[in-house]
Design a protein around this motif. Structure first.
Motif, short mmCIF file in Angstrom:
data_model
loop_
_atom_site.label_atom_id
_atom_site.label_comp_id
_atom_site.label_asym_id
_atom_site.label_seq_id
_atom_site.Cartn_x
_atom_site.Cartn_y
_atom_site.Cartn_z
N ASP A 1 -7.45 -0.40 -16.60
CA ASP A 1 -6.45 -0.90 -17.54
C ASP A 1 -6.39 -0.03 -18.79
O ASP A 1 -5.31 0.23 -19.33
CB ASP A 1 -6.75 -2.34 -17.93
CG ASP A 1 -6.73 -3.28 -16.73
OD1 ASP A 1 -5.89 -3.07 -15.83
OD2 ASP A 1 -7.54 -4.22 -16.70
N ALA A 2 -7.57 0.43 -19.25
CA ALA A 2 -7.60 1.32 -20.42
C ALA A 2 -6.88 2.62 -20.11
O ALA A 2 -6.18 3.18 -20.96
CB ALA A 2 -9.05 1.59 -20.83
N MET A 3 -7.06 3.12 -18.89
CA MET A 3 -6.37 4.34 -18.48
C MET A 3 -4.85 4.15 -18.55
O MET A 3 -4.12 4.99 -19.08
CB MET A 3 -6.80 4.74 -17.08
CG MET A 3 -6.20 6.04 -16.58
SD MET A 3 -6.77 6.40 -14.89
CE MET A 3 -6.09 8.05 -14.67
N VAL A 4 -4.37 3.03 -18.02
CA VAL A 4 -2.93 2.74 -18.06
C VAL A 4 -2.45 2.63 -19.51
O VAL A 4 -1.39 3.15 -19.87
CB VAL A 4 -2.62 1.44 -17.29
CG1 VAL A 4 -1.17 1.02 -17.49
CG2 VAL A 4 -2.91 1.63 -15.81
N ALA A 5 -3.24 1.96 -20.35
CA ALA A 5 -2.86 1.82 -21.76
C ALA A 5 -2.76 3.18 -22.42
O ALA A 5 -1.80 3.48 -23.14
CB ALA A 5 -3.87 0.95 -22.49
N GLY A 6 -3.77 4.04 -22.18
CA GLY A 6 -3.76 5.36 -22.79
C GLY A 6 -2.58 6.20 -22.34
O GLY A 6 -1.94 6.90 -23.15
N ILE A 7 -2.28 6.15 -21.04
CA ILE A 7 -1.13 6.90 -20.53
C ILE A 7 0.15 6.43 -21.21
O ILE A 7 0.97 7.25 -21.68
CB ILE A 7 -1.00 6.72 -19.00
CG1 ILE A 7 -2.17 7.41 -18.29
CG2 ILE A 7 0.33 7.28 -18.49
CD1 ILE A 7 -2.25 7.10 -16.80
N THR A 8 0.34 5.13 -21.29
CA THR A 8 1.57 4.59 -21.86
C THR A 8 1.68 4.89 -23.34
O THR A 8 2.76 5.26 -23.84
CB THR A 8 1.67 3.08 -21.59
OG1 THR A 8 1.40 2.80 -20.21
CG2 THR A 8 3.04 2.54 -21.94
N VAL A 9 0.58 4.73 -24.07
CA VAL A 9 0.59 5.06 -25.49
C VAL A 9 0.91 6.53 -25.69
O VAL A 9 1.70 6.90 -26.58
CB VAL A 9 -0.77 4.70 -26.14
CG1 VAL A 9 -0.85 5.25 -27.57
CG2 VAL A 9 -0.96 3.19 -26.17
N GLY A 10 0.33 7.39 -24.86
CA GLY A 10 0.64 8.81 -24.96
C GLY A 10 2.12 9.10 -24.76
O GLY A 10 2.72 9.90 -25.48
N LEU A 11 2.73 8.41 -23.81
CA LEU A 11 4.16 8.60 -23.56
C LEU A 11 5.00 8.10 -24.74
O LEU A 11 6.03 8.69 -25.06
CB LEU A 11 4.56 7.90 -22.27
CG LEU A 11 3.99 8.51 -20.99
CD1 LEU A 11 4.33 7.63 -19.79
CD2 LEU A 11 4.49 9.93 -20.77
N THR A 12 4.58 7.02 -25.40
CA THR A 12 5.32 6.55 -26.58
C THR A 12 5.24 7.55 -27.72
O THR A 12 6.10 7.54 -28.61
CB THR A 12 4.80 5.18 -27.08
OG1 THR A 12 3.47 5.33 -27.62
CG2 THR A 12 4.82 4.14 -25.99
N ARG A 13 4.22 8.40 -27.72
CA ARG A 13 4.09 9.43 -28.75
C ARG A 13 4.92 10.67 -28.42
O ARG A 13 4.91 11.64 -29.18
CB ARG A 13 2.62 9.82 -28.90
CG ARG A 13 1.73 8.69 -29.41
CD ARG A 13 0.27 9.14 -29.50
NE ARG A 13 -0.59 8.06 -29.98
CZ ARG A 13 -1.92 8.17 -30.16
NH1 ARG A 13 -2.52 9.34 -29.90
NH2 ARG A 13 -2.63 7.15 -30.59
N GLY A 14 5.61 10.64 -27.29
CA GLY A 14 6.46 11.77 -26.91
C GLY A 14 5.72 12.88 -26.21
O GLY A 14 6.26 13.99 -26.06
N TRP A 15 4.49 12.62 -25.75
CA TRP A 15 3.72 13.64 -25.07
C TRP A 15 4.22 13.83 -23.64
O TRP A 15 4.88 12.95 -23.07
CB TRP A 15 2.25 13.24 -25.02
CG TRP A 15 1.58 13.19 -26.35
CD1 TRP A 15 2.07 13.63 -27.54
CD2 TRP A 15 0.29 12.62 -26.64
NE1 TRP A 15 1.17 13.39 -28.55
CE2 TRP A 15 0.07 12.77 -28.03
CE3 TRP A 15 -0.69 12.00 -25.86
CZ2 TRP A 15 -1.11 12.33 -28.65
CZ3 TRP A 15 -1.85 11.57 -26.47
CH2 TRP A 15 -2.06 11.74 -27.85
N SER A 16 3.87 14.97 -23.06
CA SER A 16 4.14 15.19 -21.65
C SER A 16 3.31 14.22 -20.82
O SER A 16 2.28 13.70 -21.30
CB SER A 16 3.78 16.62 -21.24
OG SER A 16 2.36 16.81 -21.29
N LEU A 17 3.74 13.97 -19.60
CA LEU A 17 2.99 13.06 -18.74
C LEU A 17 1.58 13.58 -18.49
O LEU A 17 0.62 12.81 -18.47
CB LEU A 17 3.73 12.86 -17.41
CG LEU A 17 3.08 11.91 -16.41
CD1 LEU A 17 2.79 10.55 -17.04
CD2 LEU A 17 3.98 11.74 -15.18
N SER A 18 1.43 14.87 -18.32
CA SER A 18 0.11 15.45 -18.08
C SER A 18 -0.82 15.19 -19.27
O SER A 18 -1.98 14.80 -19.09
CB SER A 18 0.23 16.95 -17.82
OG SER A 18 -1.04 17.53 -17.58
#
Length: 317
Positions: free
Chosen positions: A255-272
């Motif tokens: 769940d933490a992994m999913v949260a981190g991925i989604t937060v990263g995307l909200t920051r405008g980062w690339s998916l990688s």
């Protein structure tokens, strides 16, 4: 406006204790219990909040256990929309065996939701989604909820123009056929979904590409535990090495992994880059007891040392 809205159809009151040894037929003397609000989407919401993203949580809850879950979510600083249900929210029980370092997890099926309760969950999710960037649905479906429920959520996200992140298993995953922006799955979940063993990396990559090529998801992240993770999109296949970490508890790391991925995307980062941040959050989560959220400082520190992914080739069967 919340950047992220999470949906937890089967929340839980997570109870964690420690005991010297777990043995059959004997009384097991345990430490004082720790209580956490749990269930996939609630865990994602708590961690996204810690990582600084505006987030709200939608979930059904009933009985004294449901009251406590709702109170714990509020105390964590996460705004929520609770849907009252007749049956009590389930409890999950974890024992950390101090003699061996092993962890025993006991997970109950959850309450049966009526048709009207399910409809209210859908209505509340739709109301929240119209002002969000991402909807994250995470966790199992409780008894009585049809297997295509997450597909219906995907369709709501398409209608409202919000990106949909999904982390589920079993029939809930098997009945999703379109509308998912990012699908996070373990190898076991992929295996159950596609009916193949998937013992090698090429087989795992091929399976993930099958989901992308068929339109079921725009991108698939395969979590491999201590072996790291894979990322598959229509144009890339990447392997991420795990961040070395001595685990206190494995509960909630996905769940933490999913949260981190989604937060990263909200920051405008690339998916990688977002996946690398998600792996840092997952590793930081291993350091915490029960389903207590990881810290932002630990996540950011581990993100700095996480290695860049490696491009890998796909060999189709």
């Amino acid at each position: 406006m919340d950047s992220i809205v999470t949906l937890t159809m089967n929340p839980a009151l997570d109870i964690t204790v420690a005991a010297e040894a777990v043995r059959p037929t004997e009384k097991i003397r345990c430490s004082r219990a720790r209580y956490d609000a749990g269930g996939g989407g609630i865990n994602v919401a708590k961690i996204a909040h810690v990582l600084g993203a505006p987030v709200s949580a939608v979930f059904p809850a009933g009985g004294a256990s449901g009251d406590l879950v709702a109170r714990l979510v509020a105390e964590a600083g996460v705004p929520c929309r609770r849907i009252d249900i007749a049956e009590p929210t389930r409890e999950s029980f974890t024992i950390d065996e101090t003699d061996t370092g092993l962890q025993y997890r006991f997970v109950l099926p959850g309450p049966r939701l009526t048709a009207s309760e399910q409809a209210e969950c859908m209505d509340q999710l739709r109301a929240e989604a119209v002002s969000a960037q991402f909807v994250v649905a995470s966790g199992s479906l409780p008894p009585g909820v049809p297997a295509d429920f997450y597909q219906r959520i995907a369709e709501v996200c398409v209608e409202t123009g919000v990106r949909f992140v999904l982390d589920t298993s079993g029939a809930g995953l098997q009945h999703v056929h379109c509308g998912v922006s990012v699908l996070k799955a373990s190898v076991r979940e992929l295996r159950e979904c596609l009916g193949r063993e998937l013992t090698t990396e090429p087989e795992q990559l091929d399976a993930a590409h099958e989901l992308v090529d068929s339109g079921r998801a725009e991108a698939v992240v395969v979590s491999l535990g201590a072996q790291g993770a894979l990322l598959v999109t229509p144009t890339e296949s990447r392997r991420f090495d795990a961040i070395p970490m001595r685990a206190v508890s494995g509960v909630g790391a996905g769940d933490a992994m999913v949260a981190g991925i989604t937060v990263g995307l909200t920051r405008g980062w690339s998916l990688s880059t977002a996946v690398r941040f998600g792996m840092a959050a997952g590793a930081a989560m291993l350091m915490t007891p029960g389903t207590a959220p990881c810290t932002r400082a630990d996540t950011e520190r581990l993100f700095e040392i996480a290695e860049e992914p490696v491009e890998v080739a796909v060999v189709s069967a």
